[in-house]
Design a protein around this motif. Structure first.
Motif, PDB file in Angstrom:
ATOM      1  N   ALA A 190      42.886  39.890  40.947  1.00 23.03           N
ATOM      2  CA  ALA A 190      43.694  38.710  41.250  1.00 23.03           C
ATOM      3  C   ALA A 190      42.990  37.410  40.873  1.00 23.03           C
ATOM      4  N   ALA A 191      41.709  37.494  40.504  1.00 24.05           N
ATOM      5  CA  ALA A 191      40.964  36.260  40.193  1.00 24.05           C
ATOM      6  C   ALA A 191      39.725  36.588  39.372  1.00 24.05           C
ATOM      7  N   VAL A 192      39.156  35.571  38.789  1.00 20.57           N
ATOM      8  CA  VAL A 192      37.867  35.669  38.107  1.00 20.57           C
ATOM      9  C   VAL A 192      36.825  35.145  39.081  1.00 20.57           C
ATOM     10  N   GLU A 193      35.717  35.845  39.241  1.00 15.84           N
ATOM     11  CA  GLU A 193      34.743  35.477  40.264  1.00 15.84           C
ATOM     12  C   GLU A 193      33.879  34.273  39.899  1.00 15.84           C
TER      13      GLU A 193
ATOM     14  N   GLU B  70      42.081  34.613  24.674  1.00 20.00           N
ATOM     15  CA  GLU B  70      41.173  35.752  24.476  1.00 20.00           C
ATOM     16  C   GLU B  70      39.977  35.694  25.434  1.00 20.00           C
ATOM     17  N   ARG B  71      39.446  34.511  25.657  1.00 19.55           N
ATOM     18  CA  ARG B  71      38.324  34.374  26.606  1.00 19.55           C
ATOM     19  C   ARG B  71      38.747  34.804  28.000  1.00 19.55           C
ATOM     20  N   LEU B  72      39.911  34.343  28.425  1.00 18.13           N
ATOM     21  CA  LEU B  72      40.387  34.672  29.758  1.00 18.13           C
ATOM     22  C   LEU B  72      40.693  36.166  29.881  1.00 18.13           C
ATOM     23  N   VAL B  73      41.315  36.737  28.878  1.00 19.32           N
ATOM     24  CA  VAL B  73      41.613  38.172  28.876  1.00 19.32           C
ATOM     25  C   VAL B  73      40.316  38.981  28.959  1.00 19.32           C
TER      26      VAL B  73
END
Length: 54
Positions: A12-15, A27-30
């Motif tokens: 649900a989130a990026v730490e 692409e970075r986020l994926v």
């Protein structure tokens, strides 16, 4: 993909902190999301993030 779109993938989130280029670059986020360990077993629960970027 079905679990991810249905908010059941356990991610649900990026730490870590994201920079504007991280957020803007698909692409970075994926890659960041794909590298995360799920917070729960995919398909077992549903969760949603606190921030949405449109």
């Amino acid at each position: 993909m079905r679990d991810l779109l249905g908010r059941r993938a356990g991610v649900a989130a990026v730490e870590d902190t994201l920079s504007p280029p991280d957020i803007a670059g698909r692409e970075r986020l994926v890659d960041r999301l794909a590298a995360r360990e799920p917070d729960w077993k995919p398909g077992e629960r549903q969760g949603y993030h606190a921030w949405t970027l449109g």
